[in-house]
Scaffold this active site. Structure first.
Site, PDB file in Angstrom:
ATOM      1  N   GLY A 104       0.911  -1.181   0.053  1.00 26.62           N
ATOM      2  CA  GLY A 104       0.332   0.040  -0.292  1.00 26.62           C
ATOM      3  C   GLY A 104       0.992   1.203  -0.254  1.00 26.62           C
ATOM      4  N   GLY A 105       0.421   2.264   0.966  1.00 24.67           N
ATOM      5  CA  GLY A 105       1.378   3.318   0.656  1.00 24.67           C
ATOM      6  C   GLY A 105       0.390   4.546   0.471  1.00 24.67           C
ATOM      7  N   ASN A 107       0.734   6.398  -1.846  1.00 29.90           N
ATOM      8  CA  ASN A 107       0.583   6.542  -3.948  1.00 29.90           C
ATOM      9  C   ASN A 107      -0.211   5.510  -4.188  1.00 29.90           C
ATOM     10  OD1 ASN A 107       2.808   8.501  -3.436  1.00 29.90           O
ATOM     11  ND2 ASN A 107       4.125   7.133  -4.874  1.00 29.90           N
ATOM     12  N   GLU A 147      -4.414   3.189   2.696  1.00 29.88           N
ATOM     13  CA  GLU A 147      -4.379   5.151   3.251  1.00 29.88           C
ATOM     14  C   GLU A 147      -5.613   5.585   1.756  1.00 29.88           C
ATOM     15  OE1 GLU A 147      -0.162   6.718   3.317  1.00 29.88           O
ATOM     16  OE2 GLU A 147       0.010   5.297   4.034  1.00 29.88           O
ATOM     17  N   TYR A 148      -6.769   5.351   2.609  1.00 32.56           N
ATOM     18  CA  TYR A 148      -7.499   4.519   4.011  1.00 32.56           C
ATOM     19  C   TYR A 148      -8.799   4.655   3.553  1.00 32.56           C
ATOM     20  CZ  TYR A 148      -3.896   7.828   6.112  1.00 32.56           C
ATOM     21  OH  TYR A 148      -2.372   8.677   5.770  1.00 32.56           O
ATOM     22  N   THR A 213       2.115   8.682  13.428  1.00 32.23           N
ATOM     23  CA  THR A 213       1.098  10.465  14.406  1.00 32.23           C
ATOM     24  C   THR A 213       2.568  11.192  14.382  1.00 32.23           C
ATOM     25  OG1 THR A 213       2.857   9.181  16.425  1.00 32.23           O
ATOM     26  CG2 THR A 213       0.984   9.334  16.374  1.00 32.23           C
ATOM     27  N   TYR A 214       2.731  11.524  12.844  1.00 28.63           N
ATOM     28  CA  TYR A 214       3.566  12.535  11.789  1.00 28.63           C
ATOM     29  C   TYR A 214       2.746  13.031  10.642  1.00 28.63           C
ATOM     30  CZ  TYR A 214       4.750   8.052   9.531  1.00 28.63           C
ATOM     31  OH  TYR A 214       4.648   6.375   9.548  1.00 28.63           O
TER      32      TYR A 214
END
Ligand SMILES: *[C@@H]1O[C@H](CO)[C@@H](O)[C@H](O)[C@H]1NC(C)=O
Ligand SMILES: *[C@@H]1O[C@H](CO)[C@@H](O)[C@H](O)[C@H]1NC(C)=O
Length: 497
Positions: A104-105, A107, A147-148, A213-214
């Site tokens: 995933g990710g 892109n 995502e997501y 958490t960023y």
């Protein structure tokens, strides 16, 4: 007498074992860093396999039938650079290392995953092909980075939430037969995460939950802000705490929604984000900005800077460095350029905060932008070392020296012993209290403990909607502070126990 002390120490090690045996440093590796130039180039050989307990290879993708595929066959497979195999061969150096393949990710988008999760046959394609890819290359598990669910270009909208749970349940059934790990990277703050996940349901099926958490603020915002603030910061005075994008709010959401702290890995960024200020003289947090700022020489993306890129700029250019005392993160500016980032100190504070909640896992995005060549003068991999040190100093000291190259090191036989030994600085959840849960929690996520300044309760929502208080002790010397919902210096806390 002897009998009593043996019993007590057995009890103690049982309790300590519950929290300290699962300590983890989970390292994402952005494999495309292989293509960066000069000192930015980071290939599998650059990975120090002793500084992470888990290494995650990013990213595989899926095709329209749900089947997992290599997104860069030249890089991943044996016809090319063979990095799947080389990555897993790192376990020959460190046999305690676990490897995962991330699928995933950003892109990859959401649409293909929305379709895959909604169809019984596509889910089966996905699970069968993933099992095959993982086991044939020697990965220890799969990391799901959809995502997501129910966001971005989703096809099935809110149905994604339950279909994601179904997908995880089915993967878990298939993986249990082979003792494979199943983890996921998830969005962090309530506003985002509550759209995508049934937290109690997915927590059952995942071994570890990587909370991202960023990216809490960046050049998409009209004003400057921190990438990964621990608490509310400068300029947040008027804001409603629950609405803020901060690590403490994100963890409060996940724990409060029923994710067991022992399954949580807190995400730490090894990169900063850059802005262009509207006015060079208005340069604080929440200053007006016109968009993305500088790019780094290796990552070459406006609005983004690897730590390895920025630590160098801080030394060679005239940046003004500031520290947000409230948010516990540094920032820097120079003329119209503004940068939010993390350094070894801010990262150690994040680890301490995680520990204060009973969380002993840290996730990193991503190791190829640490100062892995040690060009800024703090040794190789200063950020990764800071995490190991803060999580448990014996963790690092039992490993081969981090300044020697990975190839020069031969064994890591002591590390399992280090992980099972007790650590006095870890919070130790106590056995269930006799006080009725409703009295303690009263709908709160965190509650003080009457008569004990250094302890507090995390109120975890169970699947049936009831609250279960988990008693947690602050790190040595700290008191629970109900006003900031964190362990704090005793002088800052009103506690009259
Ligand atoms: C996907 O979710 C929707 C809504 O919960 C449900 O109706 C549908 O049956 C799910 N699909 C599958 C294949 O489980
Ligand atoms: C979350 O999943 C559980 C099953 O694990 C279910 O009982 C509960 O109703 C779900 N919650 C929501 C809000 O759908």
């Amino acid at each position: 007498m002897l009998g009593v002390s043996v019993l007590l120490s057995t009890l103690f090690s049982l309790i300590v074992g519950l929290v300290s045996s699962e300590k983890a440093v989970i390292c994402y590796y952005g494999t495309w860093a292989t293509y960066r130039h000069s000192y930015g180039q980071y290939d599998v050989e650059n990975i120090n396999p002793y500084l992470c307990t888990h290494l995650i290879y990013t990213f595989a993708g899926i095709d329209n039938t749900g089947k997992i595929i290599s997104l860069d066959p030249y890089l991943d497979l044996s016809d090319g650079r063979d990095n799947f195999k080389k990555f897993n061969a790192l376990k020959n150096k460190n046999p305690n290392l676990k490897t995962l393949l991330a699928v995933g990710g950003w892109n990859e988008g959401s649409a293909k995953y929305s379709k895959m999760a909604a169809s019984t046959s596509r889910r089966k394609n996905f699970i069968d092909s993933s099992l095959n890819m993982i086991t044939s290359y020697g990965f220890d598990g799969l990391d799901l980075d959809w995502e997501y669910p129910n966001r971005r270009d989703t096809v099935y909208g809110t149905a994604d939430i339950d279909n994601f749970t179904t997908l995880l349940r089915e993967i878990r059934e298939a993986f249990d037969k082979k003792e494979l790990l199943l983890t996921a990277a998830v969005s962090s703050v309530r506003e985002a995460a509550s759209q995508s996940y049934n937290v109690t349901a997915i927590s059952q099926y995942l071994d570890i939950i990587h909370i991202m958490t960023y990216d809490m603020h960046g050049s998409w915002d009209p004003v400057t802000g921190h990438n990964s603030p621990l608490y509310k910061g400068e300029g947040d005075e008027g804001a409603v705490k629950e609405d803020l994008y901060t690590i403490d709010q994100a963890l409060a959401y996940w724990i409060g929604a029923g994710c067991p702290p022992e399954k949580i890995a807190v995400g730490v960024p090894f990169y900063g984000r850059t802005f262009t200020l509207s006015d060079a003289n208005v340069n604080g947090v929440r200053a007006a900005a016109t968009g993305a700022g500088i790019a780094g020489p290796y990552t070459a993306t406006n609005g983004f800077l690897g730590y390895n890129e920025f630590c160098n700029l801080l030394q060679t250019e005239s940046w003004t460095q500031r520290y947000d005392q409230l948010a516990k993160v540094p920032y820097a500016f120079k003329d119209y350029d503004w940068v939010t980032y993390d350094d070894a100190n801010s990262i150690a504070l994040k680890v301490d905060y995680a520990k204060s909640l009973g969380i002993d896992k840290i996730m990193i995005w991503s190791i190829e932008t640490d100062d892995f060549h040690g060009l800024c003068g703090d040794g190789n991999n200063p950020l990764l070392n800071a995490i190991n040190l803060a999580l448990d100093s014996s963790f690092t000291t039992n490993r081969p020296s981090s300044t020697s190259s990975p190839d020069a090191t031969t064994s890591n036989s002591d590390s399992s012993a280090a992980e099972t030994s007790s650590s006095s600085s870890l919070p130790i959840p106590s056995p269930a209290s006799s006080v009725t849960p409703a009295t303690i929690c009263q709908g709160r996520l965190y509650a003080p403990k009457a008569g004990d300044c250094s302890s507090f309760y995390i109120c975890v929502i169970k699947a049936d909607g009831s609250y279960e208080p988990k008693e947690v002790k602050c790190s040595k010397g700290l008191h629970w502070d109900q006003t900031i919902l964190a362990c704090n210096y005793p002088s800052e806390v009103k506690c009259s126990a």
